[in-house]
Scaffold this motif. Structure first.
Motif, PDB file in Angstrom:
ATOM      1  N   TRP A 103     -16.555  32.825 -50.379  1.00 49.56           N
ATOM      2  CA  TRP A 103     -16.134  32.597 -48.992  1.00 49.56           C
ATOM      3  C   TRP A 103     -15.562  33.911 -48.455  1.00 49.56           C
ATOM      4  O   TRP A 103     -14.359  34.055 -48.284  1.00 49.56           O
ATOM      5  CB  TRP A 103     -15.099  31.492 -48.958  1.00 49.56           C
ATOM      6  N   PRO A 104     -16.407  34.887 -48.190  1.00 45.19           N
ATOM      7  CA  PRO A 104     -15.928  36.213 -47.791  1.00 45.19           C
ATOM      8  C   PRO A 104     -15.148  36.237 -46.482  1.00 45.19           C
ATOM      9  O   PRO A 104     -14.233  37.038 -46.310  1.00 45.19           O
ATOM     10  CB  PRO A 104     -17.214  37.052 -47.682  1.00 45.19           C
ATOM     11  N   ARG A 105     -15.520  35.355 -45.542  1.00 45.34           N
ATOM     12  CA  ARG A 105     -14.773  35.336 -44.281  1.00 45.34           C
ATOM     13  C   ARG A 105     -13.337  34.891 -44.483  1.00 45.34           C
ATOM     14  O   ARG A 105     -12.435  35.297 -43.759  1.00 45.34           O
ATOM     15  CB  ARG A 105     -15.463  34.427 -43.262  1.00 45.34           C
ATOM     16  N   ALA A 106     -13.119  34.035 -45.475  1.00 49.10           N
ATOM     17  CA  ALA A 106     -11.750  33.638 -45.792  1.00 49.10           C
ATOM     18  C   ALA A 106     -10.964  34.831 -46.315  1.00 49.10           C
ATOM     19  O   ALA A 106      -9.787  35.005 -45.991  1.00 49.10           O
ATOM     20  CB  ALA A 106     -11.760  32.509 -46.820  1.00 49.10           C
ATOM     21  N   ALA A 107     -11.622  35.655 -47.121  1.00 51.52           N
ATOM     22  CA  ALA A 107     -10.960  36.868 -47.619  1.00 51.52           C
ATOM     23  C   ALA A 107     -10.599  37.795 -46.471  1.00 51.52           C
ATOM     24  O   ALA A 107      -9.529  38.419 -46.466  1.00 51.52           O
ATOM     25  CB  ALA A 107     -11.882  37.583 -48.613  1.00 51.52           C
ATOM     26  N   VAL A 108     -11.472  37.876 -45.482  1.00 52.19           N
ATOM     27  CA  VAL A 108     -11.187  38.695 -44.297  1.00 52.19           C
ATOM     28  C   VAL A 108      -9.957  38.173 -43.571  1.00 52.19           C
ATOM     29  O   VAL A 108      -9.081  38.942 -43.156  1.00 52.19           O
ATOM     30  CB  VAL A 108     -12.405  38.722 -43.344  1.00 52.19           C
ATOM     31  N   LEU A 109      -9.863  36.858 -43.427  1.00 50.03           N
ATOM     32  CA  LEU A 109      -8.714  36.270 -42.740  1.00 50.03           C
ATOM     33  C   LEU A 109      -7.421  36.537 -43.496  1.00 50.03           C
ATOM     34  O   LEU A 109      -6.383  36.816 -42.876  1.00 50.03           O
ATOM     35  CB  LEU A 109      -8.911  34.764 -42.563  1.00 50.03           C
ATOM     36  N   VAL A 110      -7.464  36.457 -44.824  1.00 53.53           N
ATOM     37  CA  VAL A 110      -6.262  36.724 -45.619  1.00 53.53           C
ATOM     38  C   VAL A 110      -5.742  38.133 -45.330  1.00 53.53           C
ATOM     39  O   VAL A 110      -4.544  38.334 -45.065  1.00 53.53           O
ATOM     40  CB  VAL A 110      -6.558  36.571 -47.125  1.00 53.53           C
ATOM     41  N   VAL A 154      -2.280  31.083 -43.617  1.00 48.03           N
ATOM     42  CA  VAL A 154      -3.680  31.363 -43.928  1.00 48.03           C
ATOM     43  C   VAL A 154      -4.146  30.505 -45.097  1.00 48.03           C
ATOM     44  O   VAL A 154      -5.210  29.871 -45.038  1.00 48.03           O
ATOM     45  CB  VAL A 154      -3.869  32.861 -44.245  1.00 48.03           C
ATOM     46  N   VAL A 155      -3.367  30.479 -46.162  1.00 52.70           N
ATOM     47  CA  VAL A 155      -3.748  29.691 -47.336  1.00 52.70           C
ATOM     48  C   VAL A 155      -3.855  28.210 -46.983  1.00 52.70           C
ATOM     49  O   VAL A 155      -4.806  27.524 -47.387  1.00 52.70           O
ATOM     50  CB  VAL A 155      -2.740  29.908 -48.478  1.00 52.70           C
ATOM     51  N   ALA A 156      -2.891  27.697 -46.206  1.00 49.81           N
ATOM     52  CA  ALA A 156      -2.918  26.285 -45.827  1.00 49.81           C
ATOM     53  C   ALA A 156      -4.133  25.959 -44.958  1.00 49.81           C
ATOM     54  O   ALA A 156      -4.767  24.910 -45.123  1.00 49.81           O
ATOM     55  CB  ALA A 156      -1.635  25.914 -45.094  1.00 49.81           C
ATOM     56  N   LEU A 157      -4.476  26.845 -44.030  1.00 53.69           N
ATOM     57  CA  LEU A 157      -5.655  26.631 -43.189  1.00 53.69           C
ATOM     58  C   LEU A 157      -6.930  26.612 -44.030  1.00 53.69           C
ATOM     59  O   LEU A 157      -7.823  25.781 -43.822  1.00 53.69           O
ATOM     60  CB  LEU A 157      -5.748  27.717 -42.121  1.00 53.69           C
ATOM     61  N   LEU A 158      -7.014  27.531 -44.982  1.00 53.94           N
ATOM     62  CA  LEU A 158      -8.210  27.603 -45.820  1.00 53.94           C
ATOM     63  C   LEU A 158      -8.332  26.383 -46.725  1.00 53.94           C
ATOM     64  O   LEU A 158      -9.426  25.863 -46.933  1.00 53.94           O
ATOM     65  CB  LEU A 158      -8.189  28.891 -46.646  1.00 53.94           C
ATOM     66  N   VAL A 159      -7.206  25.931 -47.262  1.00 51.74           N
ATOM     67  CA  VAL A 159      -7.229  24.728 -48.099  1.00 51.74           C
ATOM     68  C   VAL A 159      -7.618  23.512 -47.261  1.00 51.74           C
ATOM     69  O   VAL A 159      -8.428  22.674 -47.692  1.00 51.74           O
ATOM     70  CB  VAL A 159      -5.858  24.502 -48.764  1.00 51.74           C
TER      71      VAL A 159
END
Length: 226
Positions: A103-110, A154-159
């Motif tokens: 999930w590379p876009r999630a890494a970008v958001l982090v 960010v972590v909560a949104l991704l989860v």
């Protein structure tokens, strides 16, 4: 239902693996107004305490004296999470997890979400000019509080997006994460004498304003790229 974006082909059809949005639909509606309100709080507090070097009335209401062992050790450990090394460890672990699940876009958001939150506090500090313990110590808003709150958001949104949580469960998770992270770091900053309580509130609201906006931009940029 979890929103997914698909990659279009030249003929207009979709191909490839669906791409998951980093801002889940269950959080999108209410996070917008929250971000706007948080930004207003940051501005109002900045105007009220601009150029000051003393605690305000609101700070006096919730003033907390320093703490001794073992709570001082807890505060120092929490503070470390907002320092460059501690923050790098948290961000690095989260990015690694995002890449492991492809999930590379999630890494970008982090990276971008936490970075912009901290960067915003660095830009605001000289503009507001509030100090603590001397003119060289700019205090508003708290960068440590902004970072840990942004990271937890960010972590909560991704989860929430990954698990496909509904509005109630997703909202509860995101709010609980923001409150817990901001409350823990805010407490540490106040008891260690690094910030006034209103500095902490400003840092917390900075994260609430920046992270949802960043997540929306990451999703929007991906759609345009497609």
């Amino acid at each position: 239902m979890v929103e997914e974006l698909t990659r279009p082909t030249r003929g207009g059809c979709t191909a490839g693996r669906p791409t998951r949005a980093v801002l889940p639909p269950s959080s999108r509606v209410w996070l917008g107004p929250v971000a706007v309100l948080a930004a207003l709080v940051v501005v109002v507090l900045g105007v009220v305490y601009a150029g000051g070097s003393e605690p305000g009335g609101a700070d006096a209401w919730i003033a907390v004296d320093g703490v001794g062992p073992p709570w001082r050790h807890v505060a120092l450990t929490t503070d470390f999470l907002g320092e460059p090394v501690g923050a790098a460890v948290l961000v690095g672990a989260a990015v690694t997890g995002c890449l492991l699940v492809r999930w590379p876009r999630a890494a970008v958001l982090v990276v971008v979400g936490t970075g912009l939150a901290v960067g915003t506090t660095k830009l605001l500090k000289p503009l507001v000019g509030r100090t603590i313990h001397g003119d060289a110590n700019l205090s508003y808003p708290s960068g440590h509080t902004a970072f840990l709150t942004a990271f937890a958001l960010v972590v909560a949104l991704l989860v929430t997006g990954r698990l496909g949580l509904g509005r109630t469960a997703g909202t509860s998770l995101v709010l609980a994460a923001a409150l817990a992270a901001g409350g823990a770091m805010g407490w540490a900053q106040v008891v260690l004498g690094a910030h006034y309580p209103t500095d902490v509130l400003g840092g917390w609201c900075t994260a609430l304003a920046v992270v949802p906006t960043t997540a929306w931009l990451v999703d929007a940029g991906r759609r345009k790229h497609f």
